[in-house]
Design an enzyme around this catalytic site. Sequence first.
Site, short mmCIF file in Angstrom:
data_model
loop_
_atom_site.label_atom_id
_atom_site.label_comp_id
_atom_site.label_asym_id
_atom_site.label_seq_id
_atom_site.Cartn_x
_atom_site.Cartn_y
_atom_site.Cartn_z
N LYS A 178 0.88 -1.17 0.00
CA LYS A 178 0.00 0.00 0.00
C LYS A 178 0.92 1.22 0.00
CE LYS A 178 -2.04 2.91 1.95
NZ LYS A 178 -1.81 4.33 1.61
N GLU B 87 9.14 1.21 11.28
CA GLU B 87 10.19 2.22 11.07
C GLU B 87 9.48 3.57 11.14
OE1 GLU B 87 13.38 1.31 10.15
OE2 GLU B 87 13.18 -0.73 9.39
N GLU C 196 8.90 16.28 15.56
CA GLU C 196 9.45 16.10 14.21
C GLU C 196 8.72 17.05 13.24
OE1 GLU C 196 8.25 12.58 11.96
OE2 GLU C 196 10.34 12.31 11.36
N CYS D 52 13.85 10.60 7.16
CA CYS D 52 13.71 10.22 8.57
C CYS D 52 15.05 10.30 9.28
CB CYS D 52 13.13 8.83 8.68
SG CYS D 52 14.10 7.60 7.80
P1 NAD Z 1 2.09 8.34 7.50
O1 NAD Z 1 2.16 7.58 8.76
O2 NAD Z 1 1.18 9.49 7.42
O3 NAD Z 1 1.66 7.38 6.29
C1 NAD Z 1 2.41 6.23 5.95
C2 NAD Z 1 1.50 5.23 5.29
O4 NAD Z 1 0.56 4.73 6.23
C3 NAD Z 1 0.70 5.76 4.12
O5 NAD Z 1 0.70 4.79 3.10
C4 NAD Z 1 -0.67 5.94 4.72
O6 NAD Z 1 -1.72 5.87 3.78
C5 NAD Z 1 -0.74 4.76 5.67
N1 NAD Z 1 -1.68 4.86 6.77
C6 NAD Z 1 -2.04 5.98 7.46
N2 NAD Z 1 -2.90 5.65 8.45
C7 NAD Z 1 -3.07 4.30 8.39
C8 NAD Z 1 -3.85 3.38 9.15
N3 NAD Z 1 -4.59 3.77 10.20
N4 NAD Z 1 -3.79 2.09 8.81
C9 NAD Z 1 -3.03 1.66 7.78
N5 NAD Z 1 -2.29 2.50 7.02
C10 NAD Z 1 -2.31 3.80 7.33
O7 NAD Z 1 3.60 8.72 7.18
P2 NAD Z 1 4.10 9.67 5.99
O8 NAD Z 1 3.60 11.04 6.31
O9 NAD Z 1 3.78 9.03 4.69
O10 NAD Z 1 5.68 9.60 6.17
C11 NAD Z 1 6.40 10.50 6.95
C12 NAD Z 1 6.77 9.87 8.28
O11 NAD Z 1 7.48 8.65 8.03
C13 NAD Z 1 7.70 10.71 9.12
O12 NAD Z 1 7.30 10.64 10.46
C14 NAD Z 1 9.05 10.02 8.95
O13 NAD Z 1 9.95 10.23 10.00
C15 NAD Z 1 8.65 8.61 8.85
N6 NAD Z 1 9.67 7.82 8.18
C16 NAD Z 1 10.40 6.92 8.92
C17 NAD Z 1 11.40 6.18 8.32
C18 NAD Z 1 12.22 5.18 9.08
O14 NAD Z 1 12.86 4.36 8.47
N7 NAD Z 1 12.19 5.19 10.42
C19 NAD Z 1 11.67 6.35 6.96
C20 NAD Z 1 10.91 7.28 6.24
C21 NAD Z 1 9.91 8.00 6.86
#
Ligand code: NAD
Length: 484
Positions: A176, A252, A388, A286
Amino acid sequence: MRRILNFIDGDYRDSARHFDDINPATGEKVAIVSEAGEADVADAVAAARAAMNGPWGDSTVEDRAALLHKVADGVIARLDDFVAAEMADTGKPLMPTKMGEIPRAAEQFRTFAEVGRMTPLESFETRLPDGGRAMNVAERTPKGVVAAICPWNLPFILMTWKVAPALICGNAVVVKPSEETPATAALLGEVMKAAGIPKGVYNVVHGFGPGSAGAFLTAHPDVDAITFTGETRTGEAIMKAAAVGIRDISLELGGKNAGILFADCDFEAAIRTEAMAAFFNCGQICLGNERLYVERAIYDRTVEAMTKAAKSFAPGDPMDKATRLGPLSSHGHRDKVLGYFKAARDAGAEVHAGGVIPDMPAPFDGGAWVEPTVWTGLAQKSVPVQEEVFGPVTHIMPFDDADEAIALANDSPYGLAGTIWTKDMSRAHHVASRRRVGALWVNSWMIRDLRTPFGGMKASGIGREGGAASLHFYSEIRNICTRL
Ligand code: NAD
């Protein structure tokens, strides 16, 4: 208008509902995306299960490694298509996308093919009370159907980072992608098919989180494991979903990483690298640093140099080879970042660079741009220093000794990554081992060897992926004991 479809059971499929895909560099609609309904998600999971019950479930790691190399070849053969798709979804500049992100994603298929092929498992010969012997052999079997929920900041890299190890371990996946960046995951379906990956092994469902494809997928009872990269709060929701049915999970999550600069460091290298750590990918990494703690003797110089560096990351046309800074990934995310700009001003920050929306010429005047931003003077406990931002920002604060620097850097709910700059290697090691983070770089940043374990502490996640750690997550290791 271009259409981005779900990829289910080896074929592209439309859905009843759709949403718009926007290029954040211009604000223009670039595609219409099929939003997978609950039945589409169920079909994708069923296709993955059927693939596991077919020849894929009986394949060897050698078979799968050969296929993954073909997938890598296929991505490189269509490099320009992947670059165009990623740029249209994210507004990223051309050069890092073409020279870095897409080739790196292809490389992940090769690396995990080899990690899978070459990682041995244990065996023990056991002496029995009657004088006989038994042989214990650990065997790696796939988890089964893996759901991969992916973010928008490095869409293709972070998706293939999950798919490549999942496939080398023999799982079938349902991906997804983020609703902001659906294109490259969908395009990969064509490459998978051409490479000979059996139908149902790689599936893509598009949509949002709650009440949409993300929640339908994580709640599906026939999903065996969930791998998620994204925000910490979303990770909490996904962890709850995974608890039902006791499914394994890898998270992650977010970070609020800090760099520590000692006065004896190679100053030029530190500033050059820390500017990348703060502003590269418009701060949407991240592993980037949003906090810098600097020994007092070099504090003024650091503020001046980081301010100059921020101004050198001028936003511009992503197609221009000289452009270093693209937009934020969406207008919604820009609203969040602008909220932190305001919070910093309200909390008394001195703004040395940025903190505003730049004037952009058409057609970029409708994009989600912000200027790289340097703050000083905020309290350690203030919101912009604790939360963040996920934008091109850095807050610089002085310290007087190593203990103070470690305490300040560790004062965060997150524990993902960090940097240390000093020529004293003994001190570097001492500080590194006291930082509460999963990854530390000494006199460097973002050197990511795919064979090393990667993941966060505290609110930054659970579990490790990368190299053998990925094999561990994407397989069940069982012991077979044979009396000889
Ligand atoms: P997000 O959590 O908003 O969304 C990530 C994914 O989760 C999307 O595909 C979204 O549609 C899905 N999603 C959202 N709510 C959900 C639910 N209730 N159930 C199932 N799926 C759901 O994150 P984002 O805004 O896309 O990414 C940015 C964040 O990701 C930042 O906090 C960043 O630090 C983190 N990040 C972490 C790493 C790491 O390796 N630790 C790497 C990249 C990004």
